[in-house]
Design a protein around this motif. Structure first.
Motif, PDB file in Angstrom:
ATOM      1  N   TYR A   1     -13.533  -4.767 -11.420  1.00  0.00           N
ATOM      2  CA  TYR A   1     -13.681  -4.440 -10.008  1.00  0.00           C
ATOM      3  C   TYR A   1     -14.491  -3.166  -9.855  1.00  0.00           C
ATOM      4  O   TYR A   1     -14.351  -2.236 -10.652  1.00  0.00           O
ATOM      5  CB  TYR A   1     -12.292  -4.241  -9.361  1.00  0.00           C
ATOM      6  N   PRO A   2     -15.312  -3.069  -8.819  1.00  0.00           N
ATOM      7  CA  PRO A   2     -16.023  -1.820  -8.550  1.00  0.00           C
ATOM      8  C   PRO A   2     -15.007  -0.691  -8.297  1.00  0.00           C
ATOM      9  O   PRO A   2     -13.926  -0.926  -7.752  1.00  0.00           O
ATOM     10  CB  PRO A   2     -16.834  -2.119  -7.290  1.00  0.00           C
TER      11      PRO A   2
ATOM     12  N   THR B   1     -10.429   3.115  -4.945  1.00  0.00           N
ATOM     13  CA  THR B   1     -10.429   4.175  -3.934  1.00  0.00           C
ATOM     14  C   THR B   1      -9.856   3.639  -2.614  1.00  0.00           C
ATOM     15  O   THR B   1      -9.066   4.313  -1.951  1.00  0.00           O
ATOM     16  CB  THR B   1     -11.857   4.709  -3.718  1.00  0.00           C
ATOM     17  N   GLY B   2     -10.256   2.425  -2.245  1.00  0.00           N
ATOM     18  CA  GLY B   2      -9.727   1.808  -1.017  1.00  0.00           C
ATOM     19  C   GLY B   2      -8.226   1.623  -1.086  1.00  0.00           C
ATOM     20  O   GLY B   2      -7.512   1.848  -0.100  1.00  0.00           O
ATOM     21  N   LEU B   3      -7.705   1.220  -2.268  1.00  0.00           N
ATOM     22  CA  LEU B   3      -6.266   1.052  -2.440  1.00  0.00           C
ATOM     23  C   LEU B   3      -5.535   2.380  -2.264  1.00  0.00           C
ATOM     24  O   LEU B   3      -4.514   2.465  -1.573  1.00  0.00           O
ATOM     25  CB  LEU B   3      -5.972   0.465  -3.832  1.00  0.00           C
ATOM     26  N   LEU B   4      -6.065   3.450  -2.869  1.00  0.00           N
ATOM     27  CA  LEU B   4      -5.439   4.764  -2.766  1.00  0.00           C
ATOM     28  C   LEU B   4      -5.417   5.248  -1.312  1.00  0.00           C
ATOM     29  O   LEU B   4      -4.412   5.803  -0.844  1.00  0.00           O
ATOM     30  CB  LEU B   4      -6.162   5.772  -3.655  1.00  0.00           C
ATOM     31  N   LYS B   5      -6.497   5.020  -0.576  1.00  0.00           N
ATOM     32  CA  LYS B   5      -6.563   5.449   0.832  1.00  0.00           C
ATOM     33  C   LYS B   5      -5.527   4.702   1.673  1.00  0.00           C
ATOM     34  O   LYS B   5      -4.915   5.293   2.568  1.00  0.00           O
ATOM     35  CB  LYS B   5      -7.960   5.199   1.399  1.00  0.00           C
ATOM     36  N   ARG B   6      -5.339   3.404   1.402  1.00  0.00           N
ATOM     37  CA  ARG B   6      -4.368   2.620   2.175  1.00  0.00           C
ATOM     38  C   ARG B   6      -2.951   3.180   2.038  1.00  0.00           C
ATOM     39  O   ARG B   6      -2.132   3.053   2.938  1.00  0.00           O
ATOM     40  CB  ARG B   6      -4.397   1.149   1.735  1.00  0.00           C
ATOM     41  N   TYR B   7      -2.643   3.790   0.901  1.00  0.00           N
ATOM     42  CA  TYR B   7      -1.301   4.340   0.664  1.00  0.00           C
ATOM     43  C   TYR B   7      -1.272   5.869   0.769  1.00  0.00           C
ATOM     44  O   TYR B   7      -0.340   6.512   0.325  1.00  0.00           O
ATOM     45  CB  TYR B   7      -0.777   3.881  -0.704  1.00  0.00           C
ATOM     46  N   ASP B   8      -2.292   6.426   1.407  1.00  0.00           N
ATOM     47  CA  ASP B   8      -2.395   7.879   1.619  1.00  0.00           C
ATOM     48  C   ASP B   8      -2.235   8.667   0.314  1.00  0.00           C
ATOM     49  O   ASP B   8      -1.517   9.672   0.249  1.00  0.00           O
ATOM     50  CB  ASP B   8      -1.360   8.363   2.646  1.00  0.00           C
ATOM     51  N   LEU B   9      -2.891   8.194  -0.717  1.00  0.00           N
ATOM     52  CA  LEU B   9      -2.871   8.878  -2.008  1.00  0.00           C
ATOM     53  C   LEU B   9      -4.248   9.461  -2.281  1.00  0.00           C
ATOM     54  O   LEU B   9      -5.264   8.926  -1.836  1.00  0.00           O
ATOM     55  CB  LEU B   9      -2.488   7.895  -3.129  1.00  0.00           C
TER      56      LEU B   9
ATOM     57  N   LEU C   1       1.403   6.211  -7.272  1.00  0.00           N
ATOM     58  CA  LEU C   1       0.776   4.924  -6.925  1.00  0.00           C
ATOM     59  C   LEU C   1       1.761   3.780  -7.153  1.00  0.00           C
ATOM     60  O   LEU C   1       1.923   2.909  -6.288  1.00  0.00           O
ATOM     61  CB  LEU C   1      -0.506   4.703  -7.745  1.00  0.00           C
ATOM     62  N   ILE C   2       2.435   3.793  -8.277  1.00  0.00           N
ATOM     63  CA  ILE C   2       3.395   2.722  -8.584  1.00  0.00           C
ATOM     64  C   ILE C   2       4.529   2.712  -7.565  1.00  0.00           C
ATOM     65  O   ILE C   2       4.934   1.648  -7.080  1.00  0.00           O
ATOM     66  CB  ILE C   2       3.924   2.865 -10.026  1.00  0.00           C
ATOM     67  N   ARG C   3       5.035   3.877  -7.202  1.00  0.00           N
ATOM     68  CA  ARG C   3       6.086   3.942  -6.173  1.00  0.00           C
ATOM     69  C   ARG C   3       5.566   3.422  -4.828  1.00  0.00           C
ATOM     70  O   ARG C   3       6.271   2.737  -4.099  1.00  0.00           O
ATOM     71  CB  ARG C   3       6.601   5.374  -6.032  1.00  0.00           C
ATOM     72  N   ALA C   4       4.329   3.756  -4.493  1.00  0.00           N
ATOM     73  CA  ALA C   4       3.754   3.349  -3.204  1.00  0.00           C
ATOM     74  C   ALA C   4       3.622   1.826  -3.097  1.00  0.00           C
ATOM     75  O   ALA C   4       3.819   1.264  -2.013  1.00  0.00           O
ATOM     76  CB  ALA C   4       2.396   4.014  -2.999  1.00  0.00           C
ATOM     77  N   VAL C   5       3.323   1.176  -4.204  1.00  0.00           N
ATOM     78  CA  VAL C   5       3.101  -0.277  -4.153  1.00  0.00           C
ATOM     79  C   VAL C   5       4.308  -1.078  -4.622  1.00  0.00           C
ATOM     80  O   VAL C   5       4.291  -2.306  -4.603  1.00  0.00           O
ATOM     81  CB  VAL C   5       1.848  -0.685  -4.979  1.00  0.00           C
ATOM     82  N   SER C   6       5.392  -0.408  -5.025  1.00  0.00           N
ATOM     83  CA  SER C   6       6.533  -1.106  -5.627  1.00  0.00           C
ATOM     84  C   SER C   6       7.227  -2.077  -4.671  1.00  0.00           C
ATOM     85  O   SER C   6       7.855  -3.037  -5.119  1.00  0.00           O
ATOM     86  CB  SER C   6       7.545  -0.094  -6.184  1.00  0.00           C
ATOM     87  N   ASP C   7       7.130  -1.869  -3.381  1.00  0.00           N
ATOM     88  CA  ASP C   7       7.767  -2.787  -2.422  1.00  0.00           C
ATOM     89  C   ASP C   7       6.889  -3.994  -2.108  1.00  0.00           C
ATOM     90  O   ASP C   7       7.318  -4.914  -1.413  1.00  0.00           O
ATOM     91  CB  ASP C   7       8.081  -2.048  -1.118  1.00  0.00           C
ATOM     92  N   GLU C   8       5.666  -3.999  -2.621  1.00  0.00           N
ATOM     93  CA  GLU C   8       4.724  -5.066  -2.328  1.00  0.00           C
ATOM     94  C   GLU C   8       4.845  -6.191  -3.371  1.00  0.00           C
ATOM     95  O   GLU C   8       5.128  -5.920  -4.538  1.00  0.00           O
ATOM     96  CB  GLU C   8       3.283  -4.538  -2.368  1.00  0.00           C
TER      97      GLU C   8
ATOM     98  N   LEU D   1      -7.224  -5.495  -3.479  1.00  0.00           N
ATOM     99  CA  LEU D   1      -8.244  -4.540  -3.908  1.00  0.00           C
ATOM    100  C   LEU D   1      -9.492  -4.787  -3.082  1.00  0.00           C
ATOM    101  O   LEU D   1     -10.117  -5.837  -3.190  1.00  0.00           O
ATOM    102  CB  LEU D   1      -8.563  -4.718  -5.395  1.00  0.00           C
ATOM    103  N   SER D   2      -9.797  -3.855  -2.217  1.00  0.00           N
ATOM    104  CA  SER D   2     -11.027  -3.947  -1.413  1.00  0.00           C
ATOM    105  C   SER D   2     -11.487  -2.533  -1.127  1.00  0.00           C
ATOM    106  O   SER D   2     -10.721  -1.572  -1.244  1.00  0.00           O
ATOM    107  CB  SER D   2     -10.753  -4.705  -0.120  1.00  0.00           C
TER     108      SER D   2
END
Length: 195
Positions: free
Chosen positions: A157-158, A163-171, A180-187, A192-193
């Motif tokens: 992936y580019p 970077t887009g994933l990190l911005k979505r979770y305010d990281l 990052l793992i804690r932020a996405v653990s409920d998903e 990835l975009s």
């Protein structure tokens, strides 16, 4: 109730006698030698006329059977014919990209064709069509993620998608991989975009 011989019984409801059922007793019926009958709707006909009429019917039936046999002898399209036609068809299209896909999915067959000057649009159309047919009601995005994750293809992936994933979770750069793992653990899954 009136008897069968009662004259008050209408012609329509009366019971026919055995003699009345015997076709050979009627003037407009000619029995052919092979147990078939020719029934004239007009004037009575001679045995010769009845035979000519039966021969004409037999000839028409034989012609129809021959035509059916000839239709079976017509050349069939081969896979090579279809491939050649598709190649000629796509060479004549005024677009940079295109495809025609025919696929069997469980008990059905589906076709999909796309022509476009946008390489991403063409590819996306193919992926969505395929995922819709194999997903069994699962959202297309999940089907595609599962297919890619389960395949032997390693997808690169580019960097912008991370970077887009990190911005979505305010990281940002100061956050850890644990954050990052804690932020996405409920998903169930993450997209990835670059957005």
């Amino acid at each position: 109730m009136p008897s069968d011989s009662d004259e008050s019984v209408s012609e329509r409801g009366r019971v026919l006698t055995e003699e009345e059922l015997d076709l050979t007793r009627h003037d407009n019926v000619n029995e052919l030698d092979d147990g078939r009958y020719v029934v004239s709707t007009g004037e009575p006909m001679s045995d010769e006329d009845a035979q000519r009429r039966a021969d004409a019917i037999d000839a028409r039936e034989a012609d129809a059977a021959s035509d059916a046999d000839d239709a079976d002898d017509e050349p069939r399209l081969t896979e090579m014919d279809v491939n050649r036609w598709l190649e000629d068809h796509f060479r004549g299209i005024d677009a940079q990209y295109g495809f025609h896909a025919t696929a069997k999915f469980d008990d059905g067959v589906s076709r999909h064709q796309v022509v476009s000057n946008d390489v991403v649009t063409s590819f996306e159309s193919l992926l969505i069509w395929y995922a819709q047919h194999v997903g069994g009601g699962t959202p297309v995005e999940e089907v595609l993620g599962i297919l890619l994750a389960e395949s032997n293809v390693s997808v690169r992936y580019p960097v912008g998608t991370l970077t887009g994933l990190l911005k979505r979770y305010d990281l940002d750069r100061d956050d850890s991989i644990g954050d990052l793992i804690r932020a996405v653990s409920d998903e169930d899954a993450v997209a990835l975009s670059e957005d």
